[in-house]
Design an enzyme around this catalytic site. Structure first.
Site, PDB file in Angstrom:
ATOM      1  N   HIS A 126       0.921  -1.149   0.017  1.00  0.00           N
ATOM      2  CA  HIS A 126      -0.142  -0.002  -0.089  1.00  0.00           C
ATOM      3  C   HIS A 126       0.941   1.407   0.083  1.00  0.00           C
ATOM      4  O   HIS A 126       1.858   1.489   0.740  1.00  0.00           O
ATOM      5  CB  HIS A 126      -0.928   0.085   1.095  1.00  0.00           C
ATOM      6  CG  HIS A 126      -2.139   0.889   1.037  1.00  0.00           C
ATOM      7  ND1 HIS A 126      -1.963   2.271   1.167  1.00  0.00           N
ATOM      8  CD2 HIS A 126      -3.231   0.679   0.471  1.00  0.00           C
ATOM      9  CE1 HIS A 126      -3.047   2.849   1.107  1.00  0.00           C
ATOM     10  NE2 HIS A 126      -3.957   1.805   0.382  1.00  0.00           N
ATOM     11  N   PRO A 127       0.632   2.205  -0.924  1.00  0.00           N
ATOM     12  CA  PRO A 127       1.399   3.229  -1.149  1.00  0.00           C
ATOM     13  C   PRO A 127       1.174   4.497   0.048  1.00  0.00           C
ATOM     14  O   PRO A 127       1.836   5.577  -0.321  1.00  0.00           O
ATOM     15  CB  PRO A 127       1.255   3.814  -2.465  1.00  0.00           C
ATOM     16  CG  PRO A 127      -0.133   3.198  -2.611  1.00  0.00           C
ATOM     17  CD  PRO A 127      -0.519   2.211  -1.783  1.00  0.00           C
ATOM     18  N   CYS A 128       0.556   4.330   0.873  1.00  0.00           N
ATOM     19  CA  CYS A 128       0.188   5.557   1.629  1.00  0.00           C
ATOM     20  C   CYS A 128       1.404   6.207   2.358  1.00  0.00           C
ATOM     21  O   CYS A 128       1.537   7.395   2.772  1.00  0.00           O
ATOM     22  CB  CYS A 128      -0.923   5.063   2.928  1.00  0.00           C
ATOM     23  SG  CYS A 128      -0.570   4.017   3.815  1.00  0.00           S
ATOM     24  N   ARG A 129       2.539   5.402   2.813  1.00  0.00           N
ATOM     25  CA  ARG A 129       3.547   6.191   3.285  1.00  0.00           C
ATOM     26  C   ARG A 129       4.760   6.026   2.571  1.00  0.00           C
ATOM     27  O   ARG A 129       5.930   6.352   2.746  1.00  0.00           O
ATOM     28  CB  ARG A 129       3.979   5.334   4.568  1.00  0.00           C
ATOM     29  CG  ARG A 129       2.903   5.206   5.481  1.00  0.00           C
ATOM     30  CD  ARG A 129       3.432   4.907   7.007  1.00  0.00           C
ATOM     31  NE  ARG A 129       4.430   6.018   7.322  1.00  0.00           N
ATOM     32  CZ  ARG A 129       4.432   7.008   7.751  1.00  0.00           C
ATOM     33  NH1 ARG A 129       3.280   7.724   8.000  1.00  0.00           N
ATOM     34  NH2 ARG A 129       5.418   7.809   8.058  1.00  0.00           N
TER      35      ARG A 129
END
Lengths: 315, 342
Positions: free
Chosen positions: A258-261
């Site tokens: 997941h690219p959120c960070r």
């Protein structure tokens, strides 16, 4: 959790529709990429590491803000010889991890280069693939069907499949036999069946970063259930930062980091580089990014060639 | 079919039977998705064979061989008549296109009753004809024709299938005299020049997808790669010639399957009996002559000109047919999709 994810996805989708793609580069300031930066960095990856290539993907899933022939990047048939936890044990023994982001528990781990630098050593650990004996019990009919066992009733109907027609073939002297390495049941925990992965990189418009997707195959080259893919993800990330979602360019569910960070971590990496007097260039973004991804998927040996000095004690 | 198990003994005292590592197949889930929509939207119950494009690439990563891969792009798009999407794939070095054919049946019974020997023989005859008529010199991928039989059950979203990589069986089989890493056969200068020539071949969109070629090394140790149709002109000069192919196999001890029909072609068409072959392999997507192999093989010219070789090639795992079944209900069944989205 699932509901939260779904609401978030809906929100994200709406935002993506309403906001235009990032056109101005904020690479150094925020660690994110504009669409044209992504294409530039992708071109550089493909030219330096030609096992990667641009793909078109499903026509129905085409993203208009990306060039038609450069929708996403993929590298196929990447070996994964061990499960991630066996590498983690080694790491802990070696004290080889640094937390890049220790403000909260979601911090990314950075590695000091590759999990085990010495390839030869690793090869020594594995018995020669060629000599491993074929497991006689694994008749091909018994290969489990993709996604659970509901089809199992159906498979024995192939038992009467006429296998006699080509009896002459096993005796064909020019065909090399018994090539299929099927590992012994794990007496040694490090030896598991060789899996292979297709690793793809898409552009996430909402987070303005690349995003990695994993499509796994077992040793007989049948698709792995995405749940099993999680075994090849660092256990700090499985189910947390690595989730199973629809691929933006391909059919079906795939595991994805997941690219959120991503932006925040890339920003930190860039800051470290700059503090060491290295001026990071946007077309090298994906090399840095892939090196950072190696901490999430330590046993999937994809190519990113450049050995970057991240300014740490990397060898 | 004859079932005489005694392998022919090699005609020479030194050397052993040249054994080829089988080709392996891999089918991307996207292939079944596109086949399903093709069945539902266009083909209906039509069971005519479907033209396919498979993809492969030279071996590039330690310990794994490369596969013949089917992707959704392997199938023709809507109007079947405009088959071959080979053109659109030219230039992608990781996707060398290979022609194939799919027999998809409407029922399980029909699938089981397909005359596999006959289907395999049909493909082998095409290869033989392409060799004899000189088509291979124009398009060398014809040597790699493959065949898939399948039964797509669109009620349960499950797919049964079996691959074949037809190989003409020459009798007696080729004899392997030596097989070594290319760096041990070539001088350092030759190896360097050959690496550069291969990298150039692999990075040009005109040649990247051409898996068979002639390596010509002149007296100044300079290597050039030539397409098969240059064979005539290669003979005049006094250069060393190697017969190169993209080798998907990772083994140090054996060449991969594509060499098999290539040798047969060289023997039937060019009447050579002694062949020095070059198994081209890569690392990180670049030529690597440490893992590439050079070998010497002896082949006997078949006496009768109209000789029809036997054919082998159904994919196997161990000694069993590699019959596979994949269920995609989870990702394709509209009811399940609706349920999981609720």
């Amino acid at each position: 959790m699932v509901l939260r994810q779904r609401i978030h996805d809906a929100f994200k989708e709406t935002m993506e529709r309403m906001t235009g793609p990032r056109m101005v580069s904020a690479f150094k300031e925020k660690g994110v990429l504009s669409v044209s930066d992504f294409v530039k960095a992708g071109d550089n990856l493909v030219s330096k590491c030609p096992t990667w290539s641009w793909e078109v993907g499903e026509p129905s899933k085409k993203k208009v803000y990306l060039p038609a022939n450069k929708q996403y990047l993929i590298t196929r048939n990447v070996p994964c010889l061990r499960r991630a936890y066996s590498v983690e044990e080694e790491y802990e023994a070696a004290g080889g991890e640094v937390l890049l982001d220790n403000e909260d528990n979601d911090g990314w781990l950075a590695t000091h280069g590759k999990p085990k630098e010495t390839k030869n050593e690793e090869e020594d650990d594995l018995p020669s693939m060629e000599t491993l004996e074929i497991s006689k019990g694994r008749a091909i009919q018994s290969i489990p069907s993709y996604f659970g066992g509901e089809e199992e009733d159906d498979i024995p109907d192939m038992a009467d499949f006429d296998d006699s027609g080509n009896l002459v073939e096993p005796d064909d002297p020019a065909t090399l036999r018994n090539q299929y390495f099927v590992a012994h049941e794990p007496e040694d925990e490090n030896i598991l069946r060789t899996r292979t992965y297709d690793v793809s990189i898409t552009y996430d418009k909402y987070y303005q970063t690349p995003r990695v997707w994993l499509t796994g195959y077992d040793e007989s080259r049948m698709p792995l259930q995405p749940e099993l893919v999680l075994e090849d993800v660092s256990q700090d990330h499985a189910h947390k930062t690595v989730t199973i979602e629809d691929h933006p360019h391909l059919p079906g569910k795939h595991a994805s980091v997941h690219p959120c960070r991503h932006g925040a971590v890339m920003k930190k990496i860039i800051d470290v580089l700059m503090s060491r007097g290295v001026e990071p260039e946007v077309d090298k973004y994906l090399f840095l990014f892939l090196k950072f991804m190696a901490s999430v998927i330590p046993t999937i040996e994809y190519d990113y060639t450049m050995d970057f000095d991240l300014g740490s004690s990397s060898s | 079919m004859a079932s005489n198990p005694s392998p022919s003994s090699p005609s020479l005292n030194s050397g052993s039977v040249l054994q080829f590592d089988r080709f392996q197949s891999l089918v991307d889930v996207g292939f079944w998705h596109r086949l399903s929509s093709l069945k539902l939207e266009t083909l209906g119950i039509d069971q005519s064979p479907i033209t396919l494009v498979g993809f492969f690439a030279p071996h590039s990563r330690a310990q794994v061989s490369n596969h013949l891969t089917l992707l959704s792009e392997s199938l023709p798009t809507a109007p079947i008549e405009h088959a071959s999407s080979i053109e659109t794939n030219l230039g992608n070095r990781n996707r060398c296109p290979v022609p194939g054919i799919l027999y998809n049946t409407n029922t399980l019974e029909e699938f089981k009753e397909l005359d596999r020997d006959n289907l395999l023989q049909i493909e082998a005859n095409k290869i033989l004809e392409d060799i004899r008529l000189g088509k291979v010199e124009e398009d060398s991928t014809l040597l790699l024709r493959f065949l898939v039989i399948s039964y797509a059950d669109l009620k349960t979203w499950s797919f049964r299938y079996l691959f074949a990589f037809p190989a003409l069986v020459i009798d007696p089989p080729a004899t392997l005299m030596s097989l070594q890493p290319a760096t041990q056969i070539l001088t350092a200068e030759e190896a360097e020049s050959l690496s550069a020539a291969c990298n150039e071949w692999r990075s040009s969109s005109l040649t990247a997808g051409i898996p068979f070629f002639i390596v010509s090394i002149n007296s100044d140790s300079q290597a050039t790669l030539r397409p098969l149709k240059d064979w005539e002109s290669c003979q005049g000069d006094q250069n060393k010639l190697l017969f190169g192919f993209y080798d998907p196999c990772h083994l140090k001890t054996n060449p991969g399957w594509p060499l098999r029909n290539f040798l047969t072609f060289i023997c039937l068409r060019w009447k050579l009996q002694k062949v020095r072959f070059f198994c081209y392999r890569e690392r990180l997507g670049l030529a690597n002559l440490e893992v590439s192999l050079i070998g010497d093989a002896l082949i006997s010219i078949q006496k009768e000109p109209q000789y029809i070789p036997k054919v082998v090639g159904w994919e196997r795992i161990g000694n069993r047919l590699a019959l596979r079944c994949i269920s995609l209900a989870e990702s394709m069944d509209p009811q399940r999709l609706a349920a999981s989205a609720a």
